[in-house]
Design an enzyme around this catalytic site. Structure first.
Site, PDB file in Angstrom:
ATOM      1  N   ARG A   1      56.731  26.487  29.090  1.00 49.10           N
ATOM      2  CA  ARG A   1      58.307  26.337  28.966  1.00 49.10           C
ATOM      3  C   ARG A   1      58.894  27.511  28.145  1.00 49.10           C
ATOM      4  O   ARG A   1      58.324  27.765  27.057  1.00 49.10           O
ATOM      5  CB  ARG A   1      58.661  25.038  28.532  1.00 49.10           C
ATOM      6  CG  ARG A   1      58.454  23.867  29.297  1.00 49.10           C
ATOM      7  CD  ARG A   1      58.813  22.479  28.450  1.00 49.10           C
ATOM      8  NE  ARG A   1      58.728  21.418  29.745  1.00 49.10           N
ATOM      9  CZ  ARG A   1      57.595  20.690  29.454  1.00 49.10           C
ATOM     10  NH1 ARG A   1      56.599  20.915  28.621  1.00 49.10           N
ATOM     11  NH2 ARG A   1      57.269  19.905  30.608  1.00 49.10           N
TER      12      ARG A   1
ATOM     13  N   HIS B   1      47.031  27.252  37.567  1.00 51.19           N
ATOM     14  CA  HIS B   1      48.032  28.188  36.685  1.00 51.19           C
ATOM     15  C   HIS B   1      48.013  27.026  35.283  1.00 51.19           C
ATOM     16  O   HIS B   1      47.638  26.131  35.423  1.00 51.19           O
ATOM     17  CB  HIS B   1      49.424  28.352  37.199  1.00 51.19           C
ATOM     18  CG  HIS B   1      50.100  26.989  37.551  1.00 51.19           C
ATOM     19  ND1 HIS B   1      50.177  26.466  38.842  1.00 51.19           N
ATOM     20  CD2 HIS B   1      50.961  26.162  36.804  1.00 51.19           C
ATOM     21  CE1 HIS B   1      50.771  25.215  38.902  1.00 51.19           C
ATOM     22  NE2 HIS B   1      51.289  25.095  37.721  1.00 51.19           N
TER      23      HIS B   1
ATOM     24  N   GLU C   1      52.702  30.135  34.659  1.00 51.66           N
ATOM     25  CA  GLU C   1      53.801  29.464  35.230  1.00 51.66           C
ATOM     26  C   GLU C   1      54.798  29.486  34.221  1.00 51.66           C
ATOM     27  O   GLU C   1      54.680  28.639  33.256  1.00 51.66           O
ATOM     28  CB  GLU C   1      53.773  28.210  35.958  1.00 51.66           C
ATOM     29  CG  GLU C   1      55.107  27.665  36.284  1.00 51.66           C
ATOM     30  CD  GLU C   1      54.826  26.102  36.880  1.00 51.66           C
ATOM     31  OE1 GLU C   1      55.777  25.311  36.507  1.00 51.66           O
ATOM     32  OE2 GLU C   1      53.939  25.913  37.520  1.00 51.66           O
TER      33      GLU C   1
ATOM     34  N   HIS D   1      46.431  27.997  23.461  1.00 55.14           N
ATOM     35  CA  HIS D   1      46.689  29.290  23.738  1.00 55.14           C
ATOM     36  C   HIS D   1      46.471  29.667  25.174  1.00 55.14           C
ATOM     37  O   HIS D   1      45.746  29.274  25.847  1.00 55.14           O
ATOM     38  CB  HIS D   1      46.018  30.246  22.688  1.00 55.14           C
ATOM     39  CG  HIS D   1      44.470  30.285  22.739  1.00 55.14           C
ATOM     40  ND1 HIS D   1      43.676  29.428  22.216  1.00 55.14           N
ATOM     41  CD2 HIS D   1      43.642  30.801  23.748  1.00 55.14           C
ATOM     42  CE1 HIS D   1      42.498  29.627  22.632  1.00 55.14           C
ATOM     43  NE2 HIS D   1      42.443  30.423  23.412  1.00 55.14           N
TER      44      HIS D   1
ATOM     45  N   ASN E   1      64.099  25.456  31.810  1.00 55.68           N
ATOM     46  CA  ASN E   1      64.738  24.495  32.090  1.00 55.68           C
ATOM     47  C   ASN E   1      66.263  24.929  31.862  1.00 55.68           C
ATOM     48  O   ASN E   1      66.604  25.705  30.866  1.00 55.68           O
ATOM     49  CB  ASN E   1      64.455  23.117  31.491  1.00 55.68           C
ATOM     50  CG  ASN E   1      63.286  22.661  31.639  1.00 55.68           C
ATOM     51  OD1 ASN E   1      63.207  22.320  32.972  1.00 55.68           O
ATOM     52  ND2 ASN E   1      62.387  22.413  30.845  1.00 55.68           N
TER      53      ASN E   1
ATOM     54  N   GLU F   1      45.760  34.850  23.306  1.00 55.67           N
ATOM     55  CA  GLU F   1      44.490  35.445  22.957  1.00 55.67           C
ATOM     56  C   GLU F   1      44.285  36.468  23.585  1.00 55.67           C
ATOM     57  O   GLU F   1      44.149  36.647  24.876  1.00 55.67           O
ATOM     58  CB  GLU F   1      43.341  34.311  22.825  1.00 55.67           C
ATOM     59  CG  GLU F   1      42.112  34.882  22.287  1.00 55.67           C
ATOM     60  CD  GLU F   1      41.071  33.929  22.314  1.00 55.67           C
ATOM     61  OE1 GLU F   1      39.927  33.968  21.641  1.00 55.67           O
ATOM     62  OE2 GLU F   1      41.154  33.065  23.389  1.00 55.67           O
TER      63      GLU F   1
END
Length: 140
Positions: A9, A5, A56, A74, A60, A117
């Site tokens: 964030r 993966h 993923e 990207h 937070n 992209e």
């Protein structure tokens, strides 16, 4: 070795899921809340590839500014029809930062300014309007 993966964030789970799932077309395959660490992990995959987590999203719980992180680069996804994909994204309010003028490549950005992209499966399509003459918008 097997690719697992890429972690991105995110600041707003709902806004991010709207972009990645409702607009871009990924599917949520699993989610894990970690109260001790005060974060949530959400794994997404392209349709038909649900057994392989590709993205993923890490949220937070305690807010912090991330900046644009342009050095991240990207995410890239192959699409069946670059023009139809960009048309659908544009209609849902996503800015096409780099239109598919060449019939092959386009860029959009997530709500957290992660560049995504889009590449035409099987090679370029013939240039077509409105994409062929559409200028870049913002950063990509």
């Amino acid at each position: 070795m097997r690719f697992l993966h890429t972690m991105v964030r995110v600041t707003d789970v709902d806004q991010s899921l709207d972009f990645y799932c409702n607009k871009l077309g990924l599917k949520e395959v699993r989610r894990k809340d970690v109260p001790a660490g005060r974060y949530t992990l959400i794994f997404l995959a392209a349709p038909g590839q649900e057994d392989v987590a590709e993205v993923e999203l890490t949220h937070n719980w305690d807010p912090e500014p991330y900046g644009e992180g342009r050095n991240f680069g990207h995410l890239a996804f192959e699409v069946e029809d670059i023009y139809a994909t960009c048309e659908r994204l544009l209609a849902s309010g996503v800015t096409i930062n780099r239109p598919p003028r060449d019939g092959y490549m386009a860029f959009v950005r997530s709500p957290d300014n992660v560049s995504v992209e889009l590449l035409q499966k099987g090679g370029p399509k013939a240039p077509a309007e409105p994409w062929a003459s559409m200028p870049n918008t913002g950063k990509w």
